[in-house]
Scaffold this active site. Structure first.
Site, short mmCIF file in Angstrom:
data_model
loop_
_atom_site.label_atom_id
_atom_site.label_comp_id
_atom_site.label_asym_id
_atom_site.label_seq_id
_atom_site.Cartn_x
_atom_site.Cartn_y
_atom_site.Cartn_z
N GLU A 201 0.87 -1.16 0.00
CA GLU A 201 0.00 0.00 0.00
C GLU A 201 0.92 1.22 0.00
O GLU A 201 1.84 1.29 0.81
CB GLU A 201 -0.87 0.03 1.26
CG GLU A 201 -1.86 1.19 1.21
CD GLU A 201 -2.62 1.42 2.51
OE1 GLU A 201 -2.28 0.80 3.53
OE2 GLU A 201 -3.56 2.24 2.49
N ARG B 290 5.03 -13.01 9.44
CA ARG B 290 5.87 -11.87 9.14
C ARG B 290 7.18 -11.98 9.94
O ARG B 290 7.24 -12.59 10.99
CB ARG B 290 5.15 -10.58 9.50
CG ARG B 290 4.81 -10.41 10.98
CD ARG B 290 4.61 -8.93 11.35
NE ARG B 290 4.21 -8.12 10.24
CZ ARG B 290 3.00 -7.59 10.09
NH1 ARG B 290 2.08 -7.80 10.98
NH2 ARG B 290 2.72 -6.85 9.05
N LYS C 11 4.50 -0.22 10.06
CA LYS C 11 4.55 1.04 9.33
C LYS C 11 3.98 2.18 10.15
O LYS C 11 4.49 3.30 10.12
CB LYS C 11 3.73 0.91 8.03
CG LYS C 11 4.58 0.65 6.80
CD LYS C 11 3.82 0.94 5.52
CE LYS C 11 2.87 -0.18 5.16
NZ LYS C 11 2.21 0.02 3.85
#
Length: 554
Positions: free
Chosen positions: A33, A257, A267
């Site tokens: 994104e 992850r 983020k």
RNA sequence: UGCCCGAUAGUAUAAGGGUAGUACAUCAGAUUUUGGUUCUGAGUGUCUUGGUUCGAAUCCAGGUCGGGCAACCA
């Protein structure tokens, strides 16, 4: 040598699919994104997705998941593309979820027509309340049973801009009592009168992740859509849409992850560090971002190697930072040019040295058989590292001390004859004698010394600023600790030494070159470095078993 | 009280019914004109309880622990 065949679980799935004839080649995608910079977690995903398609004959698309115009910006798009390329990967197609807005809209119409979606007039609070909880079923919205015609008309009006943000949403009609919360009539379209970085003001309704990602995968015929564990519950919805829409069946697979000790990989949190000025932007050398690592001097090869070695699985993990450091050191050891730089100097005067100066030849990299040599000026007055001298040395200290001898790298063996102090008792100078017949390359002195020191000629030294970095956080898992993660920031993560003394060869330092300051660590030029003021970032220290031993003894 | 994931040395990953291996980290030693590099060696592990089996890290059942799920974020 036997070929070791050790596959991770995704490779097993892919090989199974290939062998079963389900696919002839595979298509993967990397779907960032554009609302932040890429970090090491993304790097792992990039290496995975691009690595898989390369290994099994296929390709990978770069697809920006840009369905939320209020957080996304073109600036991020450009930096993400740059980072992926820098990591060494090239995508087949550059795509955007927003490329599919028209198609997605038609998918929504199809769902409405078939009774699988409806327009809800409730506000978000009501919808949330009706959703129930994980342990209690939700209740149906009073708008759930609108006619197809009415839904079609209202959705059309939503699209036409007749309503304000939040006034209405389009929901999938599934089951408000479903044990999976995501299946309780999820919102799939919301109204946002916002300017989109690519589609401008063409749209005021935007699909949500669940109504964009899977469909985009499907449109691109992505065979293996790989995402992280938190999307596991979404898979049921992902498959539901594919089934109801009757479109190409992409399949979603999830992996854990990659977390790394002493840093964060969110983020949102990284953005906080940037916004609140804890760091100098997204590419601050302490950040776990690709751009930060690059600025710090990490090589792309070392990051790829790290992702490779860390592996891939479904269990939650915190990988030790030391593995990353091992990977850079290994790469840098092979490629870095050796240079001598004294950080905290003490002056050495060679009392029996009469020549004005001479040049000694020192190899650029002992690891490289084809590496070159450079001439380093040597003279009567030198700087050595203050730490390399001790008046009262402990056992096993084989650097310089009164009456002791060491070799100056690439030059002569010297002997410390006299310690000169100021009135306050501080050591300000060492008077030494050098052994003329001990010169590197034709040493006939037969003297053996334990220590070799780096040095720089006082008259020829140039100065530079160095920036020494340490871990950004004081604890292994800042996000796992109680309270705010920012409470655990290491306030000593950056130490600036304004002026160190370097051999003249560093005057020609260039941006992409990597250097090893002998016995100090690996360094690279910072982006703010200029010809007038050289600035070096320490990428990573050298392993230092002496320091480790000192620590144990203290 | 629901649903879904997961559990192998300190860490990360292999072994897919047949000797638990590798890497990093740690420790010890050798080499070294970087206390770097390189080389050699060492120690440490299958969450638990049952079951199936000649044989289980692996298959089955129960339990324990960890994580996720109630954004008009992705």
């Amino acid at each position: 040598m036997a070929e070791e065949k050790s596959l991770n679980f995704l490779e097993e799935i892919i090989e199974h699919d290939l062998n079963a004839g389900k696919h002839v080649s595979i298509v993967t995608r990397f779907p960032p994104e554009p609302n932040g910079y890429l970090h090491l977690g993304h790097a792992a995903s990039i290496c995975l997705n691009f690595g898989l398609s390369k290994k099994y004959g296929g390709y990978t698309n770069l697809r920006f998941d840009d369905t939320n115009p209020t957080t996304e910006e073109t600036e991020y798009v450009e930096n993400i593309k740059n980072d992926v390329r820098w990591l060494g990967f090239e995508w087949k197609h550059e795509l955007y979820a927003s490329d599919y807005f028209e198609q997605l809209y038609l998918f929504a119409i199809k769902l409405i027509r078939e009774g699988y979606a409806y327009v809800d007039d409730n506000n978000s609070e009501t919808i949330a309340a009706e959703k129930g909880t994980p342990t209690t079923p939700g209740t149906n919205s009073k708008y759930r049973n609108r006619s197809v015609e009415e839904n079609l008309q209202l959705f059309e009006e939503m699209k036409a801009g007749k309503y304000k943000d939040g006034e209405r949403v389009l929901r999938a009609k599934i089951d408000m009592a479903h044990p999976n919360m995501l299946m309780r009539d999820p919102v799939i379209y919301r109204i946002k009168h916002a300017h989109h970085h690519r589609t401008g003001d063409n749209w005021c309704i935007y699909p949500l992740y669940d109504f964009a990602h899977g469909q985009s995968d499907s449109i691109e015929h992505v065979t293996h859509s790989i995402c992280t564990l938190e999307f596991v519950p979404h898979r049921e919805l992902y498959d539901w849409f594919i089934e109801k829409l009757n479109i190409y069946p992409s399949r979603q697979y999830e992996f854990a992850r990659r977390n790394i000790s002493y840093t964060i990989m969110s983020k949102r949190k990284l953005l906080q560090l940037v916004n609140e000025k804890y760091v100098d932007g997204w590419d601050d050398p302490r950040m776990p971002t690709v751009s930060g690592l690059r600025r710090r001097g990490y090589t792309a090869a070392s990051i790829r190697d790290f992702c490779d070695r860390a592996g891939i699985a479904k269990r939650e993990n915190v990988t030790e930072l030391s593995l990353l450091e091992f990977c850079v050191r290994e790469d840098l050891n092979k490629i870095a040019l050796r240079r001598m730089v004294v950080f905290n100097p003490i002056k050495v005067v060679l009392t029996n040295y009469n020549e004005d100066n001479e040049f000694v030849s020192v190899e650029d990299n002992p690891e490289d058989a084809n590496g070159g040599f450079r001439d380093v000026p040597f003279s009567k007055e030198l700087y050595i590292e203050r730490d390399d001298f001790m008046e009262n040395p402990p056992k096993k200290f084989f650097r310089l001390f009164p009456g002791g001898m060491v070799r100056l790298k690439g030059a002569y063996i010297i002997k410390c004859d006299e310690v000169v102090k100021d009135d306050a008792g501080n050591i300000i100078q060492l008077n030494c004698s050098y052994i003329p017949e001990s010169k590197s390359g034709n040493d006939t002195s037969n003297i053996k010394v334990k220590g070799t020191l780096h040095w720089v000629s006082v008259a020829h030294a140039i100065t530079a600023e160095v920036r020494l970095y340490d871990r950004l956080f004081k604890v292994e898992d800042p996000s796992g600790e109680a309270g705010d993660f920012k409470d655990y920031i290491n306030e000593n993560s950056l130490e600036i030494i304004p002026a160190v003394y370097a051999e003249p060869a560093l005057k020609n330092a260039v941006q992409d070159e990597r250097y090893q300051f002998l016995r100090k660590g690996y360094f690279a030029l910072d982006k703010y470095s200029t010809e007038e003021k050289l600035i070096f970032n320490r990428t990573v220290t050298l392993k230092d078993t002496w320091a480790k031993e000192q620590q144990k003894n203290s």
